[in-house]
Write a protein that holds these residues in place. Sequence first.
Motif, short mmCIF file in Angstrom:
data_model
loop_
_atom_site.label_atom_id
_atom_site.label_comp_id
_atom_site.label_asym_id
_atom_site.label_seq_id
_atom_site.Cartn_x
_atom_site.Cartn_y
_atom_site.Cartn_z
N HIS A 18 0.83 -1.21 0.00
CA HIS A 18 0.00 0.00 0.00
C HIS A 18 0.86 1.26 0.00
CE1 HIS A 18 -3.23 2.79 0.90
NE2 HIS A 18 -2.58 3.19 1.99
N ASN A 31 2.33 1.78 -3.41
CA ASN A 31 1.35 2.28 -4.39
C ASN A 31 1.06 3.76 -4.19
OD1 ASN A 31 1.07 -0.22 -5.62
ND2 ASN A 31 -0.67 -0.84 -4.36
N VAL A 32 0.85 4.16 -2.95
CA VAL A 32 0.56 5.56 -2.67
C VAL A 32 1.76 6.43 -3.05
CG1 VAL A 32 0.09 7.24 -0.83
CG2 VAL A 32 -1.13 5.06 -0.88
N SER A 75 -2.86 -4.20 1.67
CA SER A 75 -2.83 -4.49 0.24
C SER A 75 -1.86 -5.62 -0.04
CB SER A 75 -2.40 -3.25 -0.57
OG SER A 75 -3.37 -2.23 -0.49
N GLU A 96 -3.31 -6.77 -8.20
CA GLU A 96 -4.21 -5.62 -8.27
C GLU A 96 -5.54 -5.88 -7.58
OE1 GLU A 96 -4.69 -4.07 -12.18
OE2 GLU A 96 -2.54 -3.69 -12.48
N TYR A 147 -5.58 -5.04 -3.71
CA TYR A 147 -5.40 -3.68 -3.19
C TYR A 147 -6.54 -3.34 -2.24
CZ TYR A 147 -1.89 -3.00 -6.89
OH TYR A 147 -0.79 -3.11 -7.72
N GLU A 172 -6.26 2.68 -4.80
CA GLU A 172 -5.38 1.76 -5.52
C GLU A 172 -6.13 0.95 -6.57
OE1 GLU A 172 -2.51 -0.13 -2.40
OE2 GLU A 172 -4.31 0.61 -1.37
N TRP A 228 -6.79 3.10 -9.24
CA TRP A 228 -5.54 3.83 -9.48
C TRP A 228 -5.79 5.33 -9.66
CZ3 TRP A 228 -1.38 1.56 -7.91
CH2 TRP A 228 -0.14 2.16 -8.16
#
Length: 406
Positions: free
Chosen positions: A124, A127-128, A342, A346, A349, A354, A357
Amino acid sequence: MIINIPENSDFSIHNIPFGIFSTEDRSPRVGVAVGEHILDLAAVAELDVFDFNTAVLEKDTLNDFIALGKEITKRVRKNIQHWLQDDHSVLAGKPELFVKQSEAQMHMPVYVGDYTDFYSSIEHATNVGKMFRDPENALLPNWKHIPVGYHGRASSIIVSGQAIHRPKGQTLPNGANAPVFGPTQRLDFELEMGFICGKDTQLGDSVSTKEAEDYIFGLVLFNDWSARDIQKWEYVPLGPFLAKNFASSISPWVVTMEALEPFRVAGPTQEPKVLPYLEYEGAKNYDINLEVDITPNGGEANTICHSNFKYMYWNMAQQLAHHTVNGCNINVGDMMASGTISGKDENAYGSMLELAWMGTKPVQLKDGSERKFILDGDTVTMRGYAEKDGKRVGFGEVSTKVLPAK
């Protein structure tokens, strides 16, 4: 078996989670979930089978029961397991001790004096970081050295079934030079788990990773609601505020650490090596399957996420050790959330931020609509369970409907 427990029930004989319930003729009190029923522990106490002050079982939170200590709470759980499996036990022939879950109202299981939210999933955080900072250097320099966290708002933690209103606040529209005020346009869920502290400490004391699990009573599912556009504008320099403090939703049944013991697994390798106070021995992660549904108003449920608590980079023992290493005191009932959980895929997530996206890949629902974030009328439901060797221990669900802004 004293009472029938359906196959694949979250609330098997291996579980025995504690919560607070009421009915039309029973005031809020302590009970345990058994299949589709609740065993009324305040009523069981009238059989004179417990060796502690049973007034705690008539309280409207678990705090005083938890404060009795694990020596007692573990024994209560084991006794219940034994009684349920003995056709000649103290529970036999006493249907009045049980209530159907469908006929009961669940309440906040504990009084939460303080609440801390961590940021402990590397997937996570990565991704952020890719979305908001630098795709090549997504993690901040401190992330692999400390379990990052912040102090959240305890007063707005609510139990499953209680609706929330879309929050309002300041946002900075793209290309604008000044902020505007209004309802968030980017309401999001965060798939988390929360643990409940089971022992007090004194100011100045710290809890080691070796001791930490003695200070954790049990876990709940945790939906840490987030207003992403408000958060983007306000979080520099001091972090989350109005974007997070409007509501967090939890499941009503507290699953004990003892029930989760069979589901321990090793966590990810931590590199670079952590500082000595964060080092630990043994398996400290837990294999708990997690999923999230979105149900449009009047529509059909759509499962949009499958994740697992085992993915956490920083485990609960490390979180508690870090939280207290500076002498910060904790109290029974304090709640600490994991941060968004997460996985690598995909569909694992744990947030709409996420999954879609940041709105560039809308999630398609069965009715043909799509979601970039959560809409008014949507109900978000999270579920979790652990299963191994014929044993299933589940958390039930935390379900929350979003209403329009007031």
